[in-house]
Design an enzyme around this catalytic site. Sequence first.
Site, PDB file in Angstrom:
ATOM      1  N   GLY A  68       0.876  -1.171   0.000  1.00 38.29           N
ATOM      2  CA  GLY A  68       0.000   0.000   0.000  1.00 38.29           C
ATOM      3  C   GLY A  68       0.906   1.211   0.000  1.00 38.29           C
ATOM      4  O   GLY A  68       1.572   1.481   1.001  1.00 38.29           O
ATOM      5  N   GLN A 115       7.187  -3.706   0.727  1.00 40.71           N
ATOM      6  CA  GLN A 115       7.469  -4.264   2.059  1.00 40.71           C
ATOM      7  C   GLN A 115       8.824  -3.739   2.575  1.00 40.71           C
ATOM      8  O   GLN A 115       9.240  -2.679   2.157  1.00 40.71           O
ATOM      9  CB  GLN A 115       7.430  -5.801   2.037  1.00 40.71           C
ATOM     10  CG  GLN A 115       6.051  -6.391   1.776  1.00 40.71           C
ATOM     11  CD  GLN A 115       5.624  -6.429   0.321  1.00 40.71           C
ATOM     12  OE1 GLN A 115       6.383  -6.875  -0.516  1.00 40.71           O
ATOM     13  NE2 GLN A 115       4.439  -5.972   0.020  1.00 40.71           N
TER      14      GLN A 115
HETATM   15  P1  GDP Z   1       5.123   2.774   1.832  1.00 40.50           P
HETATM   16  O1  GDP Z   1       4.325   1.520   1.806  1.00 40.50           O
HETATM   17  O2  GDP Z   1       6.515   2.551   2.306  1.00 40.50           O
HETATM   18  O3  GDP Z   1       5.096   3.531   0.535  1.00 40.50           O
HETATM   19  O4  GDP Z   1       4.434   3.701   2.945  1.00 40.50           O
HETATM   20  P2  GDP Z   1       2.849   3.922   3.179  1.00 40.50           P
HETATM   21  O5  GDP Z   1       2.321   4.773   2.098  1.00 40.50           O
HETATM   22  O6  GDP Z   1       2.175   2.628   3.433  1.00 40.50           O
HETATM   23  O7  GDP Z   1       2.866   4.652   4.573  1.00 40.50           O
HETATM   24  C1  GDP Z   1       3.578   5.825   4.787  1.00 40.50           C
HETATM   25  C2  GDP Z   1       2.590   6.903   5.243  1.00 40.50           C
HETATM   26  O8  GDP Z   1       3.302   7.985   5.787  1.00 40.50           O
HETATM   27  C3  GDP Z   1       1.769   7.476   4.104  1.00 40.50           C
HETATM   28  O9  GDP Z   1       0.501   7.817   4.594  1.00 40.50           O
HETATM   29  C4  GDP Z   1       2.545   8.720   3.700  1.00 40.50           C
HETATM   30  O10 GDP Z   1       1.728   9.718   3.092  1.00 40.50           O
HETATM   31  C5  GDP Z   1       3.044   9.173   5.035  1.00 40.50           C
HETATM   32  N1  GDP Z   1       4.333   9.894   5.019  1.00 40.50           N
HETATM   33  C6  GDP Z   1       5.450   9.640   4.296  1.00 40.50           C
HETATM   34  N2  GDP Z   1       6.454  10.443   4.671  1.00 40.50           N
HETATM   35  C7  GDP Z   1       5.966  11.213   5.654  1.00 40.50           C
HETATM   36  C8  GDP Z   1       6.528  12.243   6.483  1.00 40.50           C
HETATM   37  O11 GDP Z   1       7.695  12.585   6.395  1.00 40.50           O
HETATM   38  N3  GDP Z   1       5.706  12.778   7.439  1.00 40.50           N
HETATM   39  C9  GDP Z   1       4.398  12.426   7.579  1.00 40.50           C
HETATM   40  N4  GDP Z   1       3.683  12.997   8.526  1.00 40.50           N
HETATM   41  N5  GDP Z   1       3.852  11.474   6.822  1.00 40.50           N
HETATM   42  C10 GDP Z   1       4.614  10.872   5.888  1.00 40.50           C
HETATM   43  P1  IMO Z   2       4.347  -1.876   1.784  1.00 39.33           P
HETATM   44  O1  IMO Z   2       4.916  -2.086   0.413  1.00 39.33           O
HETATM   45  C1  IMO Z   2       3.641  -3.435   5.774  1.00 39.33           C
HETATM   46  C2  IMO Z   2       2.928  -7.743   6.121  1.00 39.33           C
HETATM   47  C3  IMO Z   2       1.547  -8.209   6.547  1.00 39.33           C
HETATM   48  C4  IMO Z   2       1.919  -9.473   7.285  1.00 39.33           C
HETATM   49  C5  IMO Z   2       3.062 -10.034   6.457  1.00 39.33           C
HETATM   50  C6  IMO Z   2       2.655 -11.097   5.456  1.00 39.33           C
HETATM   51  O2  IMO Z   2       3.150  -1.012   1.818  1.00 39.33           O
HETATM   52  O3  IMO Z   2       5.420  -1.462   2.735  1.00 39.33           O
HETATM   53  P2  IMO Z   2       1.373 -10.990   3.126  1.00 39.33           P
HETATM   54  O4  IMO Z   2      -0.019 -10.543   2.800  1.00 39.33           O
HETATM   55  O5  IMO Z   2       2.429 -10.282   2.363  1.00 39.33           O
HETATM   56  O6  IMO Z   2       1.536 -12.479   3.035  1.00 39.33           O
HETATM   57  O7  IMO Z   2       1.556 -10.626   4.691  1.00 39.33           O
HETATM   58  O8  IMO Z   2       3.622  -8.934   5.777  1.00 39.33           O
HETATM   59  N1  IMO Z   2       2.958  -6.856   4.945  1.00 39.33           N
HETATM   60  C7  IMO Z   2       3.207  -5.540   5.000  1.00 39.33           C
HETATM   61  N2  IMO Z   2       3.393  -4.733   6.053  1.00 39.33           N
HETATM   62  N3  IMO Z   2       3.739  -2.948   4.516  1.00 39.33           N
HETATM   63  C8  IMO Z   2       3.582  -3.754   3.453  1.00 39.33           C
HETATM   64  O9  IMO Z   2       3.803  -3.332   2.187  1.00 39.33           O
HETATM   65  C9  IMO Z   2       3.271  -5.111   3.660  1.00 39.33           C
HETATM   66  N4  IMO Z   2       3.034  -6.162   2.842  1.00 39.33           N
HETATM   67  C10 IMO Z   2       2.865  -7.222   3.647  1.00 39.33           C
HETATM   68  O10 IMO Z   2       0.918  -7.268   7.363  1.00 39.33           O
HETATM   69  O11 IMO Z   2       2.422  -9.144   8.554  1.00 39.33           O
HETATM   70 MG    MG Z   3       2.608   0.720   2.723  1.00 34.39          MG
END
Ligand code: GDP
Ligand code: IMO
Ligand code: MG
Length: 442
Positions: free
Chosen positions: A40, A225
Site C-alpha cells: 500500500g 514491504q
Molecule cells: P510505503 O508503503 O513505504 O510507501 O508507505 P505507506 O504509504 O504505506 O505509509 C507511509 C505513510 O506515511 C503514508 O501515509 C505517507 O503519506 C506518510 N508519510 C510519508 N512520509 C511522511 C513524512 O515525512 N511525514 C508524515 N507525517 N507522513 C509521511
Molecule cells: P508496503 O509495500 C507493511 C505484512 C503483513 C503481514 C506479512 C505477510 O506497503 O510497505 P502478506 O499478505 O504479504 O503475506 O503478509 O507482511 N505486509 C506488509 N506490512 N507494509 C507492506 O507493504 C506489507 N506487505 C505485507 O501485514 O504481517
Molecule cells: Mg505501505
Amino acid sequence: MPVVAVIGAQWGDEGKAKIIDALAEQARVIIRSQGGCNAGHTVVHQGQTYKFHHLPSGLLYSNKLCIMGPGTVIHPAVFAQEVDAMASRGVSLQSLKISERAHLTMPYHLWQEERQEYALSAHKIGTTGKGIGPTYMDKVGRLGVRVCDLYEPEAILKAQLERIVTVKRAFYGDQAHESLDVDHLMALCATYRPLFEPFVADTVAMVQTILCEEPDALTLFEGAQGVMLDVDYGTYPFVTSSNTTIGGVCLGSGIPPGRLTHTMGVMKAYLTRVGNGPFPTELKDDIGDFLADKGHEVGTTTGRRRRCGWFDGVVGKYSAMVNGLDSIALNKLDVLTGLSEIKVCTGYYCKATGQTLTQFPARLSALESCEPIYTTVPGWQEDISTIRHYADLPAQVKQLVAVIEEVVGVPVSVASIGPDRVETLWRDSVQALSKACLVAAG
Ligand code: GDP
Ligand code: IMO
Ligand code: MG
C-alpha cells in the site's frame, strides 16, 4: 546510467512511495520488482492522496515508463479496481507495462490463505489476505499461472490448469474449493485476457534497451514491504513470501546486480509494523499511541492500526548490511515533534546470556529474553513541517539524524518532514540523489 533502488529498510510502510515520487520527476523508468497488492503505497501531492497497490507510483507522472516486473504477483480483480480508480482520477495508464512472466493470484490462492490463517488461529501471520503466500508457493512449486500463459492456445492453457487442479485436489480432497474447476478457471482466464492485453510486454528487454541506449536515463526501483518482511532475511515465519531486499530487485526485474548504482534504504524516524511477529522496540504505552495517532499509522491495504515503537538501530544496521545501503531516506521526522525526548535502540541486552546483541538473530526465541538498549536524544517542540532546507532544521533534529547515521553506519541523504512531495529535504552534502548517482556512475 543511474539505477537507484529505493527499498524498505524496516517492516514496510516506511514511506517508500513518497521518496519514489520525489525522485520520479527525474526518472525515465520506475519498476516494481516483487510483491503485489499486499503493498500500500501512498503519495500526497497538491492536497490529493493517491494509494497504489500493484501499480508503480511513478504513474502520477504521465511520461514515465512504469513496469510491474517478472517478480511481481497480480490479483486480477484488485488490479482491475486499481486501474479503474486511477483512470477515474485522470491518471494515465498509457505508460504501464506488465511483465509477461508475472504470476497471477487465482481464487483458490485466496481460499488457501484463508484456510491457513484460520488453522493457525492465535499463531497466524496476520497477512494482508491477498493470496500473496499461496501465489508465490505455487510459483516456486511450479504450479503457477503466469500472465503470458493467458495468451497460450486454449488447449495448452487448459492442460496447464488441469495439471494444477489435479495436484490441488490431491492435497485438499473432498474439501477442495469450488474454484478448483477447470471450466470455471478457463472462463476466468478469458476475462483476464483483455484486462492485461494493453499492458503485457517483455519488460526485461525493454529496460535493457533503455539502459544501453539512453545512458543518462534514471531508472528507479520502487521496493515493496521491507527487509524485516523478507522471506529469507526477515522475522520468519512472520514475513511476506518474496525477497524484499536488494537481491529481489535484480531477480524480480531482470536487471543484473552490476547495473545498480545506488541503494537507498527508506526508514521512519521511529518504527511501525502491521501483522504479527516480534518487534523489540514496540511501545504499548502513551508514546506508542501518540506515534500511531500523530503519524496516522493505519495500514493502507488492510486498514489495520500499525504497531509503533522507537527507531531500532539493530534493524537499521542489519538492513544496511543485507542491502548494502548507500544512503538512508529518513521519513516522518515531523511526527516526533512534541516529544520531550526520543529514543534510539543501539543494541539488545540478552538477560539469559548477559550479552549484547548488535545483529538481528535468526531464532526469534533469542529475542524473548532481550530488551532494547537505548540512547536518548532531546526532542523539539517547534513545527518543522514548513521548513524547506535541511540546514534550517532545529539542532535536536540534526542530532537525532546524526545518532541514527552513527548506529546504522550509513549517511542520511533525504529527510522527510511531511507527506507531501514538497516536504522532502535533500541534504546539502548530497543535493539531489540522481545528481550524486550520475557522478558515481561517471
Ligand atoms: P510505503 O508503503 O513505504 O510507501 O508507505 P505507506 O504509504 O504505506 O505509509 C507511509 C505513510 O506515511 C503514508 O501515509 C505517507 O503519506 C506518510 N508519510 C510519508 N512520509 C511522511 C513524512 O515525512 N511525514 C508524515 N507525517 N507522513 C509521511
Ligand atoms: P508496503 O509495500 C507493511 C505484512 C503483513 C503481514 C506479512 C505477510 O506497503 O510497505 P502478506 O499478505 O504479504 O503475506 O503478509 O507482511 N505486509 C506488509 N506490512 N507494509 C507492506 O507493504 C506489507 N506487505 C505485507 O501485514 O504481517
Ligand atoms: Mg505501505
